[in-house]
Design an enzyme around this catalytic site. Structure first.
Site, mmCIF file in Angstrom:
data_model
loop_
_atom_site.group_PDB
_atom_site.id
_atom_site.type_symbol
_atom_site.label_atom_id
_atom_site.label_comp_id
_atom_site.label_asym_id
_atom_site.label_seq_id
_atom_site.Cartn_x
_atom_site.Cartn_y
_atom_site.Cartn_z
ATOM 1 N N GLU A 147 12.733 -2.847 11.197
ATOM 2 C CA GLU A 147 12.274 -1.699 10.420
ATOM 3 C C GLU A 147 11.046 -1.062 11.074
ATOM 4 O O GLU A 147 10.071 -1.749 11.374
ATOM 5 C CB GLU A 147 11.925 -2.175 9.003
ATOM 6 C CG GLU A 147 11.584 -1.084 8.026
ATOM 7 C CD GLU A 147 11.317 -1.650 6.639
ATOM 8 O OE1 GLU A 147 11.582 -0.942 5.654
ATOM 9 O OE2 GLU A 147 10.832 -2.809 6.537
ATOM 10 N N GLY A 181 6.901 -6.444 -0.324
ATOM 11 C CA GLY A 181 6.262 -6.415 0.987
ATOM 12 C C GLY A 181 7.233 -6.848 2.067
ATOM 13 O O GLY A 181 8.454 -6.772 1.891
ATOM 14 N N SER A 182 6.702 -7.317 3.168
ATOM 15 C CA SER A 182 7.531 -7.656 4.319
ATOM 16 C C SER A 182 8.299 -8.954 4.090
ATOM 17 O O SER A 182 7.875 -9.827 3.318
ATOM 18 C CB SER A 182 6.668 -7.790 5.569
ATOM 19 O OG SER A 182 5.889 -8.970 5.507
ATOM 20 N N TRP A 239 0.801 -1.222 0.000
ATOM 21 C CA TRP A 239 0.000 0.000 0.000
ATOM 22 C C TRP A 239 0.839 1.279 0.000
ATOM 23 O O TRP A 239 0.313 2.355 -0.237
ATOM 24 C CB TRP A 239 -0.919 0.028 1.231
ATOM 25 C CG TRP A 239 -0.209 -0.319 2.508
ATOM 26 C CD1 TRP A 239 -0.214 -1.517 3.152
ATOM 27 C CD2 TRP A 239 0.645 0.532 3.282
ATOM 28 N NE1 TRP A 239 0.588 -1.473 4.272
ATOM 29 C CE2 TRP A 239 1.124 -0.234 4.379
ATOM 30 C CE3 TRP A 239 1.050 1.867 3.175
ATOM 31 C CZ2 TRP A 239 1.987 0.303 5.343
ATOM 32 C CZ3 TRP A 239 1.913 2.387 4.127
ATOM 33 C CH2 TRP A 239 2.370 1.616 5.196
ATOM 34 N N ASN A 240 2.137 1.195 0.283
ATOM 35 C CA ASN A 240 2.895 2.448 0.459
ATOM 36 C C ASN A 240 3.131 3.179 -0.855
ATOM 37 O O ASN A 240 3.288 4.405 -0.875
ATOM 38 C CB ASN A 240 4.211 2.196 1.200
ATOM 39 C CG ASN A 240 5.112 1.212 0.515
ATOM 40 O OD1 ASN A 240 4.666 0.357 -0.249
ATOM 41 N ND2 ASN A 240 6.403 1.313 0.783
ATOM 42 N N GLU A 275 11.033 -8.138 -3.526
ATOM 43 C CA GLU A 275 11.618 -6.952 -2.880
ATOM 44 C C GLU A 275 10.981 -6.893 -1.507
ATOM 45 O O GLU A 275 9.816 -6.538 -1.351
ATOM 46 C CB GLU A 275 11.353 -5.699 -3.699
ATOM 47 C CG GLU A 275 12.116 -4.484 -3.201
ATOM 48 C CD GLU A 275 11.209 -3.484 -2.517
ATOM 49 O OE1 GLU A 275 11.355 -3.351 -1.270
ATOM 50 O OE2 GLU A 275 10.396 -2.847 -3.182
ATOM 51 N N CYS A 279 10.277 1.386 1.903
ATOM 52 C CA CYS A 279 11.192 0.288 2.212
ATOM 53 C C CYS A 279 12.648 0.721 2.196
ATOM 54 O O CYS A 279 13.506 0.032 2.763
ATOM 55 C CB CYS A 279 10.983 -0.859 1.230
ATOM 56 S SG CYS A 279 11.119 -0.355 -0.498
ATOM 57 N N LYS A 302 -2.824 -8.637 -7.416
ATOM 58 C CA LYS A 302 -3.522 -8.544 -6.145
ATOM 59 C C LYS A 302 -3.064 -7.251 -5.474
ATOM 60 O O LYS A 302 -1.982 -7.175 -4.910
ATOM 61 C CB LYS A 302 -3.205 -9.730 -5.225
ATOM 62 C CG LYS A 302 -4.086 -9.738 -3.964
ATOM 63 C CD LYS A 302 -3.446 -10.451 -2.797
ATOM 64 C CE LYS A 302 -2.434 -9.610 -2.093
ATOM 65 N NZ LYS A 302 -2.978 -8.369 -1.464
ATOM 66 N N PRO A 303 -3.900 -6.202 -5.547
ATOM 67 C CA PRO A 303 -3.523 -4.950 -4.893
ATOM 68 C C PRO A 303 -3.760 -5.044 -3.393
ATOM 69 O O PRO A 303 -4.505 -5.924 -2.928
ATOM 70 C CB PRO A 303 -4.463 -3.931 -5.531
ATOM 71 C CG PRO A 303 -5.701 -4.716 -5.839
ATOM 72 C CD PRO A 303 -5.216 -6.104 -6.198
#
Length: 525
Positions: A425, A273-274, A194-195, A295, A329, A218-219
């Protein structure tokens, strides 16, 4: 919107003039018109309240909805379908059916469509930037900046499409030729955060389409409207049905993600994502040995040596740490400052941060918006509490605004090395300052992490610049700069920050390399 009443009137008239539409379709058009007026968009058709499969706007079969809110106001923006396994399989089937025809189009044809797509994003720049701000919360200037960045990937990969060169390898065997060609890999599953609700999609989708692949996207449930607006513009640009599919989901995210990774028709999975989620998806994709690019999380060190230009280092830290309210990120997460300039740097940074103006990103003069949700603010608070309990001092900020998703931009000094923020993080507006003495010491501290996405440092010693840049265990280094993101660079990390590279020559991640050996080429006659 200069003339909202006139806009609403023209919108309602345009809806009324379409008697061939079903009642459900008419209701959706009216909803889009109303919401576009409320959003301040010039083009109401950019707002979509349905998923997109095989060129059609569709609802979830079970009727479930995801409520999307503006994180600055906590007001509902609208709903999108909460799709599940059935819709995901349909989307993958559609992408698989569309692949043969799309993969056989010429590179020049794909180039032209991507440039048309790029032009449409530029044409609708204000609307797309505003949409990003509404669902993500970042200030409007950043929302528009993201749209420019997002569109740049389409422009870059349009040009890359016509440069997917092969090669001829001289053969040691008489009368034989070795030829290497590049071919699109197939259906690509795209999972994004979402960022950057638009740019993280175009960085992947642009490469996939340029290569000749088809996609299922997939948003994130927090920011689906930007993804759906991209699907609308792709259709206008001439992208055929089935080449782009968008499947929003929230409650069914586990089964949807599993299907997108394990379905045999999918040949490539790309995720941002994470790190924990990346590991799960990587394991699922391994079931069929798919090609994967990831990533994942970062924990970026930002080092300021005593020979640095302190003013430039402070300005870069402001940009690098607080862009998107710290929700990127590659944000600086651990700021190491050499002891002789530590106090000067800390005071200057605190002064800059104290001047920030937080609020609704659509308002004039706002520099920083909210966090995406209250859970994000809670994580920032935990990191502050942990650091303060271990001896850190709050120079500015340090508090959440009750009953909102806002957190005051914060600078901590004297943060101990064992503080949680140095291990994890934060993903929020928290600058953590640690003191160091020597180059050897700080490089060791910077590399003491399981992840390695980006790293930054400031020094005017040319020898040190090369030494530190080469020794930092990260995929990307900013030397005397806090801004590294561009469409043209290889973006990605090392260690647990990911696999593969995006942007730059990232089109290679979406292609197979095929060897063709030609025999029987002796001279005759």
């Amino acid at each position: 919107m200069r003339f909202p009443s006139l806009f609403r009137l023209s919108s309602s008239l345009s809806v009324a003039r379409q008697p061939h539409l079903s009642r459900h379709a008419l209701n959706l058009l009216r909803m889009a018109s109303t919401q576009a007026s409320a959003f301040g968009l010039k083009d109401p058709s950019l707002i979509k309240f349905q998923g997109f499969i095989d060129g059609k706007w569709v609802d979830a079969k079970n009727g479930e909805k995801i409520s999307v809110t503006n994180p600055a106001t906590l007001e509902e923006l609208g709903t999108v379908p909460d799709m599940g396994l059935s819709e995901t399989k349909e989307a993958i089937d559609a992408a698989s059916r569309a692949f043969p025809a799309w993969s056989r189009t010429t590179a020049k044809h794909r180039h032209d469509i991507l440039l048309k797509f790029y032009s449409l994003m530029k044409e609708h720049h204000d609307d797309l930037g505003r949409l990003i701000t509404l669902e993500n919360g970042k200030p409007l200037a950043e929302g528009k900046g993201e749209n420019t960045y997002s569109a740049s990937f389409l422009e870059w990969f349009a040009e890359e499409a016509v440069r997917t060169y092969g090669e001829h390898i001289p053969s040691p065997i008489s009368n034989s030729r070795n030829v290497v060609i590049k071919q699109p890999i197939g259906v690509v599953s795209i999972l994004t955060p979402w960022n950057f609700p638009s740019a993280m999609i175009t960085r992947k989708m642009g490469a996939a389409l340029a290569a000749g692949c088809t996609t299922v996207i997939k948003p994130p449930p927090e920011t689906p409207f930007s993804a759906l607006a991209l699907a609308e513009l792709a259709t206008r640009a001439g992208v055929p049905d089935g080449v782009i599919n968008v499947v929003p989901t929230l409650k069914n995210v586990v089964e949807v993600g599993k299907e997108m990774c394990e379905n045999k028709m999918v040949k490539k999975v790309t995720f941002t994502g994470s790190t924990p989620v990346a590991k799960l998806l990587y394991g699922m994709a391994a079931s069929t040995l798919k090609k994967v690019s990831i990533e994942a999380g970062g924990n970026a060190p930002f080092i300021v040596f005593d020979d640095a230009n302190v003013d430039e280092a402070v300005e870069a830290a402001v940009i690098c740490k607080f862009r998107g309210s710290g929700q990127t990120c590659i944000c600086a997460n651990r700021i190491y400052v050499q002891s002789s300039i530590y106090a000067d740097f800390a005071s200057r940074l605190a002064e800059k941060v104290a001047a920030f103006k937080i609020g609704n990103g659509l308002e004039e003069g706002i520099t920083h918006g909210p966090l995406i949700h209250s859970r994000a603010a809670e994580k920032v608070a935990r990191h502050i509490d942990d650091a303060v309990a271990k001896g850190a001092q709050i120079l500015v900020g340090g508090k959440a605004i009750p009953n909102t998703s806002f957190f005051l931009p914060t600078v901590l000094s004297d943060v101990p090395i064992d503080a949680q923020i140095n291990k994890e993080e934060t993903f929020g507006p928290l600058a953590s300052l640690c003191k160091f003495e020597t180059e050897e010491e700080v490089v060791k501290l910077a590399n003491d992490s399981d992840v390695g996405l980006a790293g930054y440092f400031f020094s005017r010693d040319v020898g040190r610049v090369w030494r530190v840049a080469e020794r930092l265990e990260v995929g990307m280094v900013g030397a005397n700069t806090g801004a590294i993101s561009q469409a043209v660079i290889p973006f990605g990390g090392v260690k647990e920050s990911g696999i593969g590279r995006e942007g730059g020559h990232g089109i290679e991640e979406y292609m197979n390399t095929k060897l063709i050996v030609f025999g029987g080429l002796g001279m005759h006659g």
